[in-house]
Design a protein around this motif. Structure first.
Motif, PDB file in Angstrom:
ATOM      1  N   ARG A  97      -6.175 -27.685  16.649  1.00  0.00           N
ATOM      2  CA  ARG A  97      -7.257 -26.705  16.581  1.00  0.00           C
ATOM      3  C   ARG A  97      -7.544 -26.161  17.970  1.00  0.00           C
ATOM      4  NH1 ARG A  97     -10.132 -27.180  11.522  1.00  0.00           N
ATOM      5  NH2 ARG A  97      -9.421 -29.004  10.353  1.00  0.00           N
ATOM      6  N   LEU A  98      -8.181 -24.989  18.002  1.00  0.00           N
ATOM      7  CA  LEU A  98      -8.400 -24.300  19.271  1.00  0.00           C
ATOM      8  C   LEU A  98      -9.880 -24.096  19.568  1.00  0.00           C
ATOM      9  CD1 LEU A  98      -5.780 -21.413  18.947  1.00  0.00           C
ATOM     10  CD2 LEU A  98      -5.573 -23.438  20.401  1.00  0.00           C
ATOM     11  N   PRO A  99     -10.257 -24.188  20.842  1.00  0.00           N
ATOM     12  CA  PRO A  99     -11.588 -23.703  21.228  1.00  0.00           C
ATOM     13  C   PRO A  99     -11.660 -22.209  20.927  1.00  0.00           C
ATOM     14  CG  PRO A  99     -10.607 -25.034  22.978  1.00  0.00           C
ATOM     15  CD  PRO A  99      -9.532 -24.790  21.962  1.00  0.00           C
ATOM     16  N   VAL A 100     -12.839 -21.700  20.603  1.00  0.00           N
ATOM     17  CA  VAL A 100     -12.980 -20.301  20.189  1.00  0.00           C
ATOM     18  C   VAL A 100     -12.437 -19.333  21.227  1.00  0.00           C
ATOM     19  CG1 VAL A 100     -14.631 -18.496  19.587  1.00  0.00           C
ATOM     20  CG2 VAL A 100     -14.957 -20.795  18.712  1.00  0.00           C
ATOM     21  N   GLU A 101     -12.739 -19.581  22.514  1.00  0.00           N
ATOM     22  CA  GLU A 101     -12.303 -18.647  23.555  1.00  0.00           C
ATOM     23  C   GLU A 101     -10.779 -18.603  23.675  1.00  0.00           C
ATOM     24  OE1 GLU A 101     -13.026 -22.621  25.622  1.00  0.00           O
ATOM     25  OE2 GLU A 101     -14.027 -21.388  24.086  1.00  0.00           O
ATOM     26  N   VAL A 102     -10.124 -19.747  23.420  1.00  0.00           N
ATOM     27  CA  VAL A 102      -8.653 -19.783  23.467  1.00  0.00           C
ATOM     28  C   VAL A 102      -8.077 -19.072  22.242  1.00  0.00           C
ATOM     29  CG1 VAL A 102      -6.613 -21.274  23.538  1.00  0.00           C
ATOM     30  CG2 VAL A 102      -8.680 -21.919  24.797  1.00  0.00           C
ATOM     31  N   ALA A 103      -8.721 -19.235  21.091  1.00  0.00           N
ATOM     32  CA  ALA A 103      -8.281 -18.538  19.871  1.00  0.00           C
ATOM     33  C   ALA A 103      -8.347 -17.025  20.074  1.00  0.00           C
ATOM     34  CB  ALA A 103      -9.148 -18.954  18.687  1.00  0.00           C
ATOM     35  N   TYR A 104      -9.405 -16.560  20.728  1.00  0.00           N
ATOM     36  CA  TYR A 104      -9.513 -15.128  21.052  1.00  0.00           C
ATOM     37  C   TYR A 104      -8.330 -14.683  21.914  1.00  0.00           C
ATOM     38  CZ  TYR A 104     -14.386 -14.700  19.381  1.00  0.00           C
ATOM     39  OH  TYR A 104     -15.523 -14.651  18.613  1.00  0.00           O
ATOM     40  N   GLU A 123       0.535 -30.855  28.667  1.00  0.00           N
ATOM     41  CA  GLU A 123       0.441 -29.548  29.320  1.00  0.00           C
ATOM     42  C   GLU A 123      -0.171 -28.503  28.391  1.00  0.00           C
ATOM     43  OE1 GLU A 123       3.346 -31.989  31.466  1.00  0.00           O
ATOM     44  OE2 GLU A 123       3.097 -31.500  29.353  1.00  0.00           O
ATOM     45  N   GLU A 124       0.167 -28.592  27.094  1.00  0.00           N
ATOM     46  CA  GLU A 124      -0.399 -27.642  26.123  1.00  0.00           C
ATOM     47  C   GLU A 124      -1.906 -27.844  25.978  1.00  0.00           C
ATOM     48  OE1 GLU A 124      -1.727 -25.360  22.965  1.00  0.00           O
ATOM     49  OE2 GLU A 124      -0.123 -25.049  24.421  1.00  0.00           O
ATOM     50  N   LEU A 125      -2.356 -29.092  25.993  1.00  0.00           N
ATOM     51  CA  LEU A 125      -3.792 -29.347  25.888  1.00  0.00           C
ATOM     52  C   LEU A 125      -4.537 -28.844  27.128  1.00  0.00           C
ATOM     53  CD1 LEU A 125      -4.103 -32.846  24.175  1.00  0.00           C
ATOM     54  CD2 LEU A 125      -4.044 -30.571  23.152  1.00  0.00           C
ATOM     55  N   VAL A 126      -3.887 -28.901  28.280  1.00  0.00           N
ATOM     56  CA  VAL A 126      -4.488 -28.328  29.494  1.00  0.00           C
ATOM     57  C   VAL A 126      -4.581 -26.811  29.348  1.00  0.00           C
ATOM     58  CG1 VAL A 126      -4.191 -27.932  31.970  1.00  0.00           C
ATOM     59  CG2 VAL A 126      -3.744 -30.193  31.017  1.00  0.00           C
ATOM     60  N   ALA A 127      -3.486 -26.195  28.888  1.00  0.00           N
ATOM     61  CA  ALA A 127      -3.462 -24.738  28.707  1.00  0.00           C
ATOM     62  C   ALA A 127      -4.490 -24.276  27.678  1.00  0.00           C
ATOM     63  CB  ALA A 127      -2.064 -24.290  28.282  1.00  0.00           C
ATOM     64  N   SER A 128      -4.829 -25.151  26.734  1.00  0.00           N
ATOM     65  CA  SER A 128      -5.792 -24.806  25.687  1.00  0.00           C
ATOM     66  C   SER A 128      -7.230 -25.177  26.064  1.00  0.00           C
ATOM     67  CB  SER A 128      -5.418 -25.521  24.376  1.00  0.00           C
ATOM     68  OG  SER A 128      -4.142 -25.130  23.939  1.00  0.00           O
ATOM     69  N   ASN A 129      -7.414 -25.632  27.290  1.00  0.00           N
ATOM     70  CA  ASN A 129      -8.753 -26.028  27.779  1.00  0.00           C
ATOM     71  C   ASN A 129      -9.348 -27.192  26.981  1.00  0.00           C
ATOM     72  OD1 ASN A 129      -8.672 -24.012  29.724  1.00  0.00           O
ATOM     73  ND2 ASN A 129      -9.730 -22.523  28.433  1.00  0.00           N
ATOM     74  N   ILE A 130      -8.470 -28.055  26.448  1.00  0.00           N
ATOM     75  CA  ILE A 130      -8.933 -29.213  25.696  1.00  0.00           C
ATOM     76  C   ILE A 130      -9.057 -30.427  26.618  1.00  0.00           C
ATOM     77  CG2 ILE A 130      -8.341 -30.803  23.806  1.00  0.00           C
ATOM     78  CD1 ILE A 130      -7.099 -28.381  22.374  1.00  0.00           C
ATOM     79  N   ILE A 131      -8.117 -30.568  27.554  1.00  0.00           N
ATOM     80  CA  ILE A 131      -8.254 -31.541  28.629  1.00  0.00           C
ATOM     81  C   ILE A 131      -8.037 -30.811  29.946  1.00  0.00           C
ATOM     82  CG2 ILE A 131      -7.466 -33.474  27.203  1.00  0.00           C
ATOM     83  CD1 ILE A 131      -4.788 -33.363  28.688  1.00  0.00           C
ATOM     84  N   ASP A 132      -8.459 -31.420  31.058  1.00  0.00           N
ATOM     85  CA  ASP A 132      -8.242 -30.776  32.361  1.00  0.00           C
ATOM     86  C   ASP A 132      -7.031 -31.382  33.062  1.00  0.00           C
ATOM     87  OD1 ASP A 132      -9.118 -33.225  33.379  1.00  0.00           O
ATOM     88  OD2 ASP A 132     -11.159 -32.502  33.717  1.00  0.00           O
ATOM     89  N   ALA A 133      -6.627 -30.764  34.162  1.00  0.00           N
ATOM     90  CA  ALA A 133      -5.433 -31.191  34.891  1.00  0.00           C
ATOM     91  C   ALA A 133      -5.574 -32.610  35.432  1.00  0.00           C
ATOM     92  CB  ALA A 133      -5.148 -30.216  36.030  1.00  0.00           C
ATOM     93  N   ILE A 188     -10.173 -23.154  14.270  1.00  0.00           N
ATOM     94  CA  ILE A 188      -8.938 -22.497  13.844  1.00  0.00           C
ATOM     95  C   ILE A 188      -7.727 -23.310  14.293  1.00  0.00           C
ATOM     96  CG2 ILE A 188      -7.514 -20.450  14.222  1.00  0.00           C
ATOM     97  CD1 ILE A 188     -10.215 -18.918  14.496  1.00  0.00           C
ATOM     98  N   ILE A 189      -6.752 -23.442  13.398  1.00  0.00           N
ATOM     99  CA  ILE A 189      -5.548 -24.213  13.703  1.00  0.00           C
ATOM    100  C   ILE A 189      -4.458 -23.293  14.247  1.00  0.00           C
ATOM    101  CG2 ILE A 189      -3.686 -25.611  12.709  1.00  0.00           C
ATOM    102  CD1 ILE A 189      -5.746 -26.665  10.696  1.00  0.00           C
ATOM    103  N   ASP A 190      -3.903 -23.683  15.388  1.00  0.00           N
ATOM    104  CA  ASP A 190      -2.753 -22.997  15.974  1.00  0.00           C
ATOM    105  C   ASP A 190      -1.506 -23.654  15.383  1.00  0.00           C
ATOM    106  OD1 ASP A 190      -0.600 -22.194  17.512  1.00  0.00           O
ATOM    107  OD2 ASP A 190      -1.691 -22.248  19.407  1.00  0.00           O
TER     108      ASP A 190
END
Length: 417
Positions: free
Chosen positions: A354-361, A187-197, A346-348
């Motif tokens: 690590r985070l995609p740039v838009e999620v880090a923002y 669920e966290e990877l979905v929220a981080s836009n790393i994988i989709d639902a 960037i590491i959360d």
């Protein structure tokens, strides 16, 4: 020449260690409905070492799992099948009788504990009711109802069994990935836009495995990154060594070596390029990969991965957030942040990836102003020293001058002298 194998990719080549297998097998629980473990949530580790599996079968399953030929889901199915084929009748029974007294008198706290401790569901009711299955409020409610004789032990046993089954269902559908220091939920990877639902649903339904998704390039870069400068390669002798060893041999100045070691710690792990192994700072000190006098400095750098504590709120915050709050020296913070970005992002520290740039923002772990500072490649970001040319460089520039170890894929800084 910059492609570097991370800790996880090294493990993919070598397979799991015995310690990793034991941790995984102990973590995975199976609710057993027959055999001597009936009514009990038992770890795969305990079941695989039970009398239901021969020594030969046990070693076969462990070895196949170590080599990643089978996953945990397959292990569970195989063990379940073996038990079902071995046992035709359930053999586990409760060891006490139900209280039948109709006398309308309350029980003492000591009597409640005694009865709960005697009633066994392969663990005592007392153990179950004080486990994480129950909240403090629910625990007190059940104990009070039993004290007043509003419910009996059979009812409490049924409640516990229901809770175990519900928990087991949650475990089965829970998908986790390996992060830097902790597991990451699907669920966290979905929220981080790393994988989709859809990918998460495929994982839960068994259409895809965690390993398959983890190995995809779009996911791997956030779980692993591209790796830091792992060590030194001597051009004349063709010898490779750790940064700490190069410092001891006076091939690197102490300040240069420390900065490179801090970059390793801030991007995940300290690296032994000779053994092709990666360690946390504490582990590296125990393994004598780095000397004890560097312990505290490297622990400080490692907080870029594990997180900093906000002195005002007590919350765990990222490297960038600590930098903005002046909790670390600016030059030091920028150097570590630049190393993170150069090796994949960037590491959360809260979610351990690590985070995609838009999620880090969005999460306040990066901003446009800092992006501009790091993009300028000015004096503020040239915090790394090239011992060959005696130039100050950014971490990315120094990585560009590294060579790739053909045996491990690790990135090594070439020393020409």
């Amino acid at each position: 020449c910059l492609l570097t194998m991370t800790n996880r990719s090294v493990k993919q080549k070598q397979g799991f260690s015995i310690e990793e297998i034991e941790r995984s097998f102990r973590k995975e629980l199976i609710f057993v409905t027959r055999c001597e473990f009936k009514g009990k949530s038992v770890s795969v580790w305990e079941l695989i070492h039970s009398n239901y599996l021969t020594e030969e079968k046990r070693e076969e399953l462990i070895e196949r799992y170590r080599r990643k030929e089978i996953n945990m889901q397959t292990i569970v199915k195989m063990i379940t099948t073996i038990i079902e084929e071995t046992e035709t009748e359930p053999v586990c029974k409760t060891s006490s009788t139900i209280v039948t007294s109709q006398i309308c008198t309350s029980l003492t706290a000591g009597q409640v504990e005694a009865d709960f401790s005697d009633e066994i569901l392969c663990f005592s009711v007392w153990s179950f009711i004080h486990s994480k299955l129950f909240t403090e409020e629910r625990r007190k409610e059940l104990m009070e109802q039993y004290r007043k004789k509003e419910i009996d032990l059979e009812t409490i046993g049924n409640i516990i069994r229901t809770m175990i089954m519900e928990t087991r269902t949650q475990i089965v559908t829970s998908i986790t990935f390996t992060g830097f220091r902790s597991e990451i939920s699907g669920e966290e990877l979905v929220a981080s836009n790393i994988i989709d639902a859809k990918t998460l649903k495929d994982l839960q339904e068994g259409k895809k495995t965690v390993q398959q998704v983890s190995d995809s390039e779009s996911v791997k870069k956030y779980l692993q990154g591209s790796g830091s400068i792992a060590g030194i390669f001597l051009e004349r002798s063709k010898e490779k060594m750790s940064i700490s060893q190069a410092m001891k041999k006076k091939l690197l100045m102490p300040g240069t070596a420390l900065i490179l070691l801090e970059a390793q710690a801030a991007t995940g792990f300290l690296i032994d390029p000779v053994k092709n192994a990666k360690f946390t700072v504490d582990e590296a000190v125990k393994e004598n990969l780095v000397s004890a006098d560097l312990h505290q400095k490297l622990l400080s750098a490692e907080r870029a991965v594990t997180g900093y504590k906000d002195p005002y709120t007590g919350d765990v915050i990222s490297l960038f957030q600590a930098l903005k709050k002046d909790l670390i020296v600016k030059d030091h913070g920028i150097r570590l942040l630049e190393a993170q970005i150069a090796t994949g992002g960037i590491i959360d520290p809260v979610h351990s990836h690590r985070l995609p740039v838009e999620v880090a923002y969005k999460r306040g772990m990066f901003d446009l102003e800092m992006n501009k500072v790091l993009s300028d490649a000015g004096d503020d970001t040239k915090g790394f020293f090239d011992p060959n040319t005696r130039e100050n460089l950014t971490y990315l520039q120094l990585m560009d001058r590294c060579v790739k170890d053909p045996e491990t894929g690790l990135s090594l800084l070439l020393l020409k002298k």
